[in-house]
Design a protein around this motif. Structure first.
Motif, PDB file in Angstrom:
ATOM      1  N   SER A 112       0.761  -1.217   0.020  1.00  0.00           N
ATOM      2  CA  SER A 112       0.100  -0.050  -0.073  1.00  0.00           C
ATOM      3  C   SER A 112       0.795   1.277  -0.080  1.00  0.00           C
ATOM      4  CB  SER A 112      -0.893   0.004   1.062  1.00  0.00           C
ATOM      5  OG  SER A 112      -1.781   1.124   1.271  1.00  0.00           O
ATOM      6  N   ILE A 113       0.369   2.285  -0.686  1.00  0.00           N
ATOM      7  CA  ILE A 113       1.148   3.563  -0.668  1.00  0.00           C
ATOM      8  C   ILE A 113      -0.108   4.616  -0.646  1.00  0.00           C
ATOM      9  CG2 ILE A 113       1.289   3.607  -3.274  1.00  0.00           C
ATOM     10  CD1 ILE A 113       3.886   4.963  -2.877  1.00  0.00           C
ATOM     11  N   SER A 114       0.319   5.681   0.188  1.00  0.00           N
ATOM     12  CA  SER A 114      -0.814   6.917   0.115  1.00  0.00           C
ATOM     13  C   SER A 114      -0.267   8.178   0.080  1.00  0.00           C
ATOM     14  CB  SER A 114      -1.758   6.691   1.329  1.00  0.00           C
ATOM     15  OG  SER A 114      -0.694   6.845   2.441  1.00  0.00           O
ATOM     16  N   THR A 115      -1.190   9.144  -0.531  1.00  0.00           N
ATOM     17  CA  THR A 115      -0.601  10.670  -0.372  1.00  0.00           C
ATOM     18  C   THR A 115      -1.803  11.341  -0.522  1.00  0.00           C
ATOM     19  OG1 THR A 115       0.484  12.277  -1.602  1.00  0.00           O
ATOM     20  CG2 THR A 115      -0.735  10.657  -2.963  1.00  0.00           C
ATOM     21  N   GLN A 116      -1.563  12.578   0.274  1.00  0.00           N
ATOM     22  CA  GLN A 116      -2.407  13.567   0.431  1.00  0.00           C
ATOM     23  C   GLN A 116      -2.463  14.320  -1.114  1.00  0.00           C
ATOM     24  OE1 GLN A 116      -2.372  15.699   3.950  1.00  0.00           O
ATOM     25  NE2 GLN A 116      -3.494  14.263   5.121  1.00  0.00           N
ATOM     26  N   ALA A 117      -3.589  14.478  -1.664  1.00  0.00           N
ATOM     27  CA  ALA A 117      -3.532  15.070  -2.932  1.00  0.00           C
ATOM     28  C   ALA A 117      -4.928  15.963  -2.834  1.00  0.00           C
ATOM     29  CB  ALA A 117      -3.616  14.206  -3.940  1.00  0.00           C
ATOM     30  N   MET A 118      -4.975  16.751  -4.219  1.00  0.00           N
ATOM     31  CA  MET A 118      -6.012  17.627  -4.463  1.00  0.00           C
ATOM     32  C   MET A 118      -6.315  16.767  -5.927  1.00  0.00           C
ATOM     33  SD  MET A 118      -6.216  20.019  -2.282  1.00  0.00           S
ATOM     34  CE  MET A 118      -7.546  21.048  -2.971  1.00  0.00           C
ATOM     35  N   VAL A 119      -7.837  16.717  -6.100  1.00  0.00           N
ATOM     36  CA  VAL A 119      -8.276  16.428  -7.368  1.00  0.00           C
ATOM     37  C   VAL A 119      -9.188  17.487  -7.917  1.00  0.00           C
ATOM     38  CG1 VAL A 119     -10.187  15.233  -5.978  1.00  0.00           C
ATOM     39  CG2 VAL A 119      -9.763  14.484  -8.141  1.00  0.00           C
ATOM     40  N   GLN A 120      -8.988  17.658  -9.174  1.00  0.00           N
ATOM     41  CA  GLN A 120      -9.701  18.760  -9.797  1.00  0.00           C
ATOM     42  C   GLN A 120     -10.461  18.250 -11.109  1.00  0.00           C
ATOM     43  OE1 GLN A 120      -6.812  21.567 -11.652  1.00  0.00           O
ATOM     44  NE2 GLN A 120      -8.190  23.045 -11.584  1.00  0.00           N
ATOM     45  N   SER A 121     -11.714  18.647 -11.253  1.00  0.00           N
ATOM     46  CA  SER A 121     -12.295  18.448 -12.361  1.00  0.00           C
ATOM     47  C   SER A 121     -12.706  19.831 -13.281  1.00  0.00           C
ATOM     48  CB  SER A 121     -13.833  18.048 -11.947  1.00  0.00           C
ATOM     49  OG  SER A 121     -14.585  18.916 -11.163  1.00  0.00           O
ATOM     50  N   GLN A 122     -13.430  19.795 -14.165  1.00  0.00           N
ATOM     51  CA  GLN A 122     -13.810  20.875 -14.789  1.00  0.00           C
ATOM     52  C   GLN A 122     -14.398  21.902 -14.040  1.00  0.00           C
ATOM     53  OE1 GLN A 122     -15.536  19.848 -18.684  1.00  0.00           O
ATOM     54  NE2 GLN A 122     -13.340  18.705 -19.485  1.00  0.00           N
ATOM     55  N   THR A 123     -15.204  21.370 -12.896  1.00  0.00           N
ATOM     56  CA  THR A 123     -16.055  22.403 -12.184  1.00  0.00           C
ATOM     57  C   THR A 123     -15.721  22.577 -11.004  1.00  0.00           C
ATOM     58  OG1 THR A 123     -17.530  20.499 -11.848  1.00  0.00           O
ATOM     59  CG2 THR A 123     -17.911  21.546 -13.779  1.00  0.00           C
ATOM     60  N   ASN A 124     -14.990  21.676 -10.164  1.00  0.00           N
ATOM     61  CA  ASN A 124     -14.881  21.823  -8.866  1.00  0.00           C
ATOM     62  C   ASN A 124     -13.296  21.253  -8.521  1.00  0.00           C
ATOM     63  OD1 ASN A 124     -15.109  22.582  -6.117  1.00  0.00           O
ATOM     64  ND2 ASN A 124     -16.999  21.434  -6.048  1.00  0.00           N
ATOM     65  N   ILE A 125     -12.749  21.299  -7.129  1.00  0.00           N
ATOM     66  CA  ILE A 125     -11.487  21.013  -6.927  1.00  0.00           C
ATOM     67  C   ILE A 125     -11.928  20.223  -5.285  1.00  0.00           C
ATOM     68  CG2 ILE A 125     -10.537  23.237  -6.026  1.00  0.00           C
ATOM     69  CD1 ILE A 125      -7.958  22.241  -6.908  1.00  0.00           C
ATOM     70  N   SER A 126     -11.207  19.407  -4.742  1.00  0.00           N
ATOM     71  CA  SER A 126     -11.295  18.791  -3.731  1.00  0.00           C
ATOM     72  C   SER A 126     -10.108  18.285  -3.100  1.00  0.00           C
ATOM     73  CB  SER A 126     -12.640  17.865  -3.526  1.00  0.00           C
ATOM     74  OG  SER A 126     -12.921  17.546  -2.195  1.00  0.00           O
ATOM     75  N   ALA A 127      -9.873  18.196  -1.901  1.00  0.00           N
ATOM     76  CA  ALA A 127      -8.946  17.521  -1.119  1.00  0.00           C
ATOM     77  C   ALA A 127      -9.247  15.993  -1.113  1.00  0.00           C
ATOM     78  CB  ALA A 127      -8.496  17.823   0.289  1.00  0.00           C
ATOM     79  N   VAL A 128      -8.044  14.919  -1.180  1.00  0.00           N
ATOM     80  CA  VAL A 128      -8.465  13.588  -1.343  1.00  0.00           C
ATOM     81  C   VAL A 128      -7.262  12.878  -0.487  1.00  0.00           C
ATOM     82  CG1 VAL A 128      -7.580  13.437  -3.668  1.00  0.00           C
ATOM     83  CG2 VAL A 128      -9.051  11.808  -2.750  1.00  0.00           C
ATOM     84  N   GLN A 129      -7.605  11.657  -0.213  1.00  0.00           N
ATOM     85  CA  GLN A 129      -6.567  10.909   0.403  1.00  0.00           C
ATOM     86  C   GLN A 129      -6.488   9.640  -0.878  1.00  0.00           C
ATOM     87  OE1 GLN A 129      -4.850  11.155   3.150  1.00  0.00           O
ATOM     88  NE2 GLN A 129      -3.281   9.512   2.760  1.00  0.00           N
TER      89      GLN A 129
END
Length: 416
Positions: free
Chosen positions: A102-119
């Motif tokens: 397993s490997i994990s990172t905190q990231a941001m995910v961006q779509s054409q309409t919004n952006i959100s924090a994600v694990q």
């Protein structure tokens, strides 16, 4: 137990049972006794029902949240050269269902309409599917669609709704790890991913969790491909993560590998602590009902002692000992407690097993339309309820019994 003590107990039980069964001349004492028994019944039943619902909610949270996040993670100081062997060794530990890289990172995910924090978790789909089958759990996702170098991602259902994306859409992942520095400042590592599907666990992890293939996660984080330093463990009971930590570390140390561990408490410990505290407070509040009923037993027995003062005096003149007299009234009070306890157990267990059917019949929806209350009866907990009730009610009989034992025959029979 000696023959004499056995005879005394039998005599106390016989007289106490006759006093308990006989219709009492003191109707007020009978009225208080009725409310004492009813109070124990209601207290025990309410305690069983509320505890069962709280146990069900806790179990549901455990399955929905802890089933999707690392329960116990091993972090090696150096790449594991034979990680398949390490995984097999961990699976042999008692309390461990399986392990997977397993490997994990905190990231941001961006779509054409919004952006959100994600694990973001990087996984090997085949290992995850095998573990889910071992755990006899279903996962509403599409692990099989995660292939190396295809850059596909599975998003939580709530996260997908926030981003307004569906399977086949493209999102951008920006990782805080693998940052490169340019003349314009730090530039995060980023790649475009195709949404391969969504999963829904019915909990808050649906809003902040994403899965990608292990190798794609390494490229996103600019790590060397193929290196494995982290193993995620699935446990029979996630609450035993603390006790398993020392065994896991010891296994690696025996092979000369230095490791550290982390578990689910770092991210979700506060949530389960709040649930546990709420469950304990509810149990304490409902236990007060039983305590109030115990005070009613005290009142009823004191009145009975006053009503039977002459009888007690006559019995003492016949040679009854202090302990035998005490036993008469302690048994009488205990019979009331046992009656209330058994009735409460039957009512509480019966209502708990049929709680959702009763609520549906009454047209009551606690969690909303189409949702039912999770109910989980723990027999160990029932045992503690029985033992606690018996102890509280038994202690309530001590004071009236002492008063009865303190009756002086000469004073009580002076005007008879």
């Amino acid at each position: 137990m000696s023959l004499w003590a056995t005879m005394n107990f039998a005599l106390s039980a016989h007289i106490g049972f006759r006093y308990w069964r006989a219709r009492k001349a003191n109707t007020f004492a009978s009225f208080i006794t009725f409310f004492a028994v009813s109070g124990i019944l209601l207290g025990v039943a309410a305690l069983i029902i509320v505890s069962s619902v709280m146990n069900g909610l806790e179990g549901q949270l455990k399955q929905r949240i802890l089933g999707a996040v690392p329960q116990l993670t091993v972090h090696a100081s150096q790449p594991l050269t034979d990680w398949e062997k390490q995984v097999q060794g961990l699976k042999n530990l008692p309390g461990v269902l399986g392990a997977t890289p397993s490997i994990s990172t905190q990231a941001m995910v961006q779509s054409q309409t919004n952006i959100s924090a994600v694990q973001v978790y990087g996984i090997y789909p085949a290992y995850e599917q095998e573990l889910l089958r071992t755990m006899k759990r279903s996962f509403n996702g599409s692990f099989d669609k995660l292939e190396p170098r295809q850059y596909r991602v599975i998003l939580g259902a709530e996260l997908a709704r926030r981003l307004d994306v569906v399977a086949g859409d493209t999102v951008r992942l920006l990782s805080g790890e693998g940052v490169v520095y340019s003349p314009l400042g730090p530039v995060p590592s980023q790649r475009k991913f195709i949404v391969a599907g969504v999963f829904e666990m019915g909990s808050q992890v649906d809003a902040n969790l994403a899965y990608v293939h292990y190798e794609d996660a390494q490229r996103l984080m600019r790590q060397k491909s193929g290196e494995i330093k982290h193993l995620r463990l699935y446990l029979v009971d996630p609450f035993n993560a603390v006790s398993l930590t020392s065994k896991v570390v010891e296994q690696f140390e025996n092979q000369g590998i230095e490791v550290t561990t982390s578990d689910w408490r770092e991210s979700y410990g506060h949530l389960f602590s709040a649930v546990k505290m709420e469950k304990n407070m509810m149990s304490l509040m409902l236990s007060l009902i039983i305590a109030v009923a115990a005070f009613n037993i005290v009142s009823a027995l004191v009145m009975m002692v006053v009503d039977k003062t002459t009888d007690v005096a006559v019995l003492k003149t016949q040679g009854l000992s202090t302990l035998t007299v005490m036993g008469i009234f302690m048994i009488q009070g205990s019979l009331n407690a046992i009656l209330g306890l058994i009735s409460g157990l039957l009512v509480g267990i019966g209502l708990s097993l049929n709680l959702n059917s009763i609520l549906n019949t009454l047209g009551i929806s606690v969690l909303g339309a189409g949702q039912s209350l999770p109910v989980q009866i723990e027999w160990t907990q029932l045992g503690w309820i029985v033992v606690g009730t018996l102890i509280i009610t038994f202690l309530a009989t001590v004071y009236p019994a002492l008063r009865a034992a303190g009756v002086q025959p000469a004073s009580a029979l002076r005007y008879e």
